[in-house]
Design a protein around this motif. Structure first.
Motif, mmCIF file in Angstrom:
data_model
loop_
_atom_site.group_PDB
_atom_site.id
_atom_site.type_symbol
_atom_site.label_atom_id
_atom_site.label_comp_id
_atom_site.label_asym_id
_atom_site.label_seq_id
_atom_site.Cartn_x
_atom_site.Cartn_y
_atom_site.Cartn_z
ATOM 1 N N ASN A 8 0.821 -1.215 0.000
ATOM 2 C CA ASN A 8 0.000 0.000 0.000
ATOM 3 C C ASN A 8 0.852 1.261 0.000
ATOM 4 N N LEU A 54 -7.291 2.070 -4.448
ATOM 5 C CA LEU A 54 -6.828 0.686 -4.441
ATOM 6 C C LEU A 54 -6.231 0.321 -3.076
ATOM 7 N N LEU A 59 -8.655 -1.149 -0.698
ATOM 8 C CA LEU A 59 -9.215 -2.490 -0.941
ATOM 9 C C LEU A 59 -8.442 -3.558 -0.176
ATOM 10 N N ASP A 89 -6.414 -6.690 0.691
ATOM 11 C CA ASP A 89 -5.358 -7.446 0.023
ATOM 12 C C ASP A 89 -5.728 -8.938 0.058
ATOM 13 N N ASP A 105 -3.124 1.126 -14.477
ATOM 14 C CA ASP A 105 -4.107 0.147 -13.964
ATOM 15 C C ASP A 105 -3.450 -1.209 -13.728
ATOM 16 N N SER A 153 -0.612 -1.292 -11.058
ATOM 17 C CA SER A 153 -1.051 -1.131 -9.671
ATOM 18 C C SER A 153 -1.809 -2.364 -9.185
ATOM 19 N N LEU A 154 -2.653 -2.946 -10.053
ATOM 20 C CA LEU A 154 -3.363 -4.166 -9.648
ATOM 21 C C LEU A 154 -2.367 -5.305 -9.416
ATOM 22 N N LYS A 192 -0.486 -4.678 -6.061
ATOM 23 C CA LYS A 192 -1.337 -4.929 -4.888
ATOM 24 C C LYS A 192 -1.485 -6.430 -4.625
ATOM 25 N N ALA A 226 -11.792 -2.150 -8.533
ATOM 26 C CA ALA A 226 -10.766 -2.073 -9.565
ATOM 27 C C ALA A 226 -11.067 -3.161 -10.582
ATOM 28 N N GLY A 250 -11.426 -8.402 -10.738
ATOM 29 C CA GLY A 250 -10.792 -7.513 -9.773
ATOM 30 C C GLY A 250 -9.544 -8.164 -9.212
ATOM 31 N N LEU A 251 -9.182 -7.818 -8.000
ATOM 32 C CA LEU A 251 -7.939 -8.320 -7.400
ATOM 33 C C LEU A 251 -7.922 -9.843 -7.290
#
Lengths: 415, 415
Positions: free
Chosen positions: A27, A85, A88, A90, A130, A133-134, A137, A380, A396-397
């Motif tokens: 983060n 993000l 959100l 983890d 995008d 970063s995804l 994370k 995301a 998403g993640l």
């Protein structure tokens, strides 16, 4: 080729380290990138400008130029998305299940990163941020292969990421951009099974098709949407019109926009003209089957190709059907298993539609435009999966993770 | 080719119907197949005999002949496995999650079948029943492509299935066997994306490799296991010996058997001879690195290829390492991400092993031989996934499903 292997192996060597990172460290890195992006707005805009100028010289279409263009507010939005993000959860290290077997073995299933993700995408620099970063994370390493038309922008953005990561506890090499944007090198990624755990193509139908056909690396197929709205005989008039107009016109260039409306003949007899009126007001070009043509002379004849095409434009094909079964059959033949909607007040028909139509997202009395990671509450999105393995619908993640089993014993052997 | 397309399209047309089936109907069909199998033991054995005779004429190895051969008791075991499958929870139609969005949309994620599953496998007729029954229980249609060496057996088994399904509420065409077992036709399955949702290869490394490399249909990669046991300096002597002997010798021909033991030098100094003694007693051929060779003259030198090979035989490679890090590095280079074990009494080292080793199943103080759907409590197994997408480790019923989102609205449109 050398750049490809060098960067891919750099990434592969980082995977265990990335998987072990704490949520706090990840983060913090995302926040550092957000700050750095805002600090470097001028530099990024400058680099983006040279891509845009070159694109205009090459005669790229206005919509492509629009996707390529960064502005101060778009960059600030990217930074804002990075900060969101951080909020959100983890998913990594989450214990998904835990059981104790009769022999005393404790079996835990835990969430881990996929490893190295290859992203192949077109000239949209926002995908660079995008995807990076995804991946960060979720503890994944990422190899970015963007379009040559966006190379200056992508290089600028990745240099911003590297600068920020340099101040963090995350190895800066975790994000790599291929500067060699040749087709040959992209195709070499397709068979880089020793280095890449998954390939995610984002872009037009032909790009995705090529990756699916040629890749031996597992692919997460995203986004072609030939979406339908079926207006049942019992559909509320106003609701059906509002949803159809919204699904077609609110943003026609995206994959969850509707391309075809299937209308039950009884509803059509009463409300066809009013629907057509509202669509025409919004500038939609209407194409119809024989029965639709007879109901309104503003329509032109739809070709076989129309039923099969994701126009991504203000064009809508309309077919009048005699039953929900005829509508579902049409969807089975022409649909891309993305998003399909039924507008109806008949519970049995809704049930039938939900049971027999095969797609990532099925709607009752709502617009197909909601198929989206943010609208679904994932915070995301790396893309919308239209395949059935691993992840389906907005990803998403969690879609960027795999699992492993941890088994705790006290000397158990198998007899 | 004609047979392939004809059968594949027959299956594709059944997918919605199969997905809608009730658990009761599916379970009833499984019980009917179990009964029919027992009724037809003589017929199946007769057909199997002709495959076995042909196999012996062709000079197939004893272990291949063993896998090909059916006996009365093996067929009764198949029937019993079918009855056990009935007891397992049907994953289809399960609501995995349900949320209400701020705009009032209700979003449900439900479990659905994958669709049409292509199985490509070697001369093991039991896979015919395993695959067909797991597919039926999960509402999937299945296209079976077995080995030509088992064609008579497979035809007999599928005719038994068809006879049983004829008495059930499940369409008998849901299970199809390709009688054309040419390589050409198998390769055409690889690109049958319009009909097949997934391909599952089961068999040796080269079969799996070919499917992964050539298939554009998504693949669930199964089973090559080059599994390691790391004996830490703090490992309990007896436990380390028992687990190593079990993991190597209890059933050497399977993918979760150990192929290499990595031993910390401190443990080796004290207990190496005793470990070697026990392994030699079981007839294990021992190959070692330089340091291992110096500790016991019963070992021969291991080649680079030994570290990299799934022997599936009573051969074990032994390497003496100076640290857990050296062991983990060896596993990262040579492992196939299947099953890896650490024998240790040092908590930190176990944690390190679990965090940094990348594999489907990681064991502490237990034999790698437990990586198995039945041992994990799944009740059934279609194979063991060594890839990271979709499913990892033993694949039971859940691995044969996908999901779809059902969204319930009251006229929502996107603004």
């Amino acid at each position: 080729m050398e750049e490809l292997i060098q960067k891919a192996s750099l990434l592969k060597n980082l995977t265990s380290e990335l998987g072990a990172l704490s949520t706090t460290d990840k983060n913090e890195a995302l926040l550092l990138i957000a700050d750095e992006l805002e600090n470097e707005i001028e530099f990024v805009l400058e680099e983006n400008k040279s891509d845009v100028l070159k694109g205009e010289e090459k005669g790229l279409s206005p919509s492509l130029i629009d996707r390529l263009t960064l502005t101060e507010s778009r960059i600030k939005d990217m930074a804002q998305a990075l900060r969101l993000l951080v909020e959100l959860k983890d998913p990594i290290k989450e214990v998904i299940s835990e059981t104790t077997r009769p022999n005393g073995l404790i079996l835990k299933k835990i969430r881990v990163p996929l490893g190295v993700i290859g992203m192949i995408y077109e000239a949209r620099p926002n995908v660079t941020i995008d995807a990076a970063s995804l991946c960060l994370k979720t503890g994944n390493a990422v190899l970015l292969r963007g379009s040559s038309s966006a190379l200056h922008s992508n290089k600028a953005l990745v240099s911003v990421i590297h600068k920020a990561l340099g101040k963090s506890n995350i190895p800066k090499d975790a994000v790599q951009l291929l500067e060699d944007t040749s087709r040959d090198t992209a195709e070499k990624m397709f068979t880089l099974n020793d280095y890449l755990d998954v390939l995610i193509p984002r872009g037009g139908a032909s790009l995705i098709q090529t990756v699916v056909e040629k890749s031996s690396v597992p692919v997460l197929e995203t986004g072609v949407g030939n979406c339908h709205i079926y207006i049942d005989d019992s559909a509320d008039k106003q609701m059906a019109i509002d949803i159809t107009v919204n699904a077609k016109t609110q943003r026609p260039s995206v994959c969850n926009a509707a391309e075809t409306v299937l209308i039950h003949e009884k509803w059509a007899v009463e409300h066809f003209k009013e629907l057509v009126e509202k669509l025409a007001e919004k500038g939609v070009e209407l194409r119809g089957d024989q029965r639709a043509l007879q109901l309104d002379n503003r329509l032109v004849a739809a070709s076989e190709e129309d039923w099969d095409t994701e126009h991504l434009d203000l064009i809508l094909s309309i077919k009048v059907v005699s039953s929900i079964e005829e509508a579902m059959e049409h969807i089975q033949i022409y649909g891309t298993k993305h998003s399909e909607a039924i507008i109806s007040e008949t519970k049995d028909n809704v049930e039938k539609f939900f049971t027999y139509v095969d797609a990532a997202a099925l709607y009752h009395n709502a617009s197909t435009r909601f198929t989206d990671g943010f609208e679904f509450g994932f915070g995301a999105e790396i893309g919308i999966s239209t395949q059935k393995l691993h992840a389906r619908g907005p990803m998403g993640l969690e879609a960027m993770t795999s699992t492993k089993y941890i088994i705790l014993g006290t000397g158990q052997i198998r007899s």
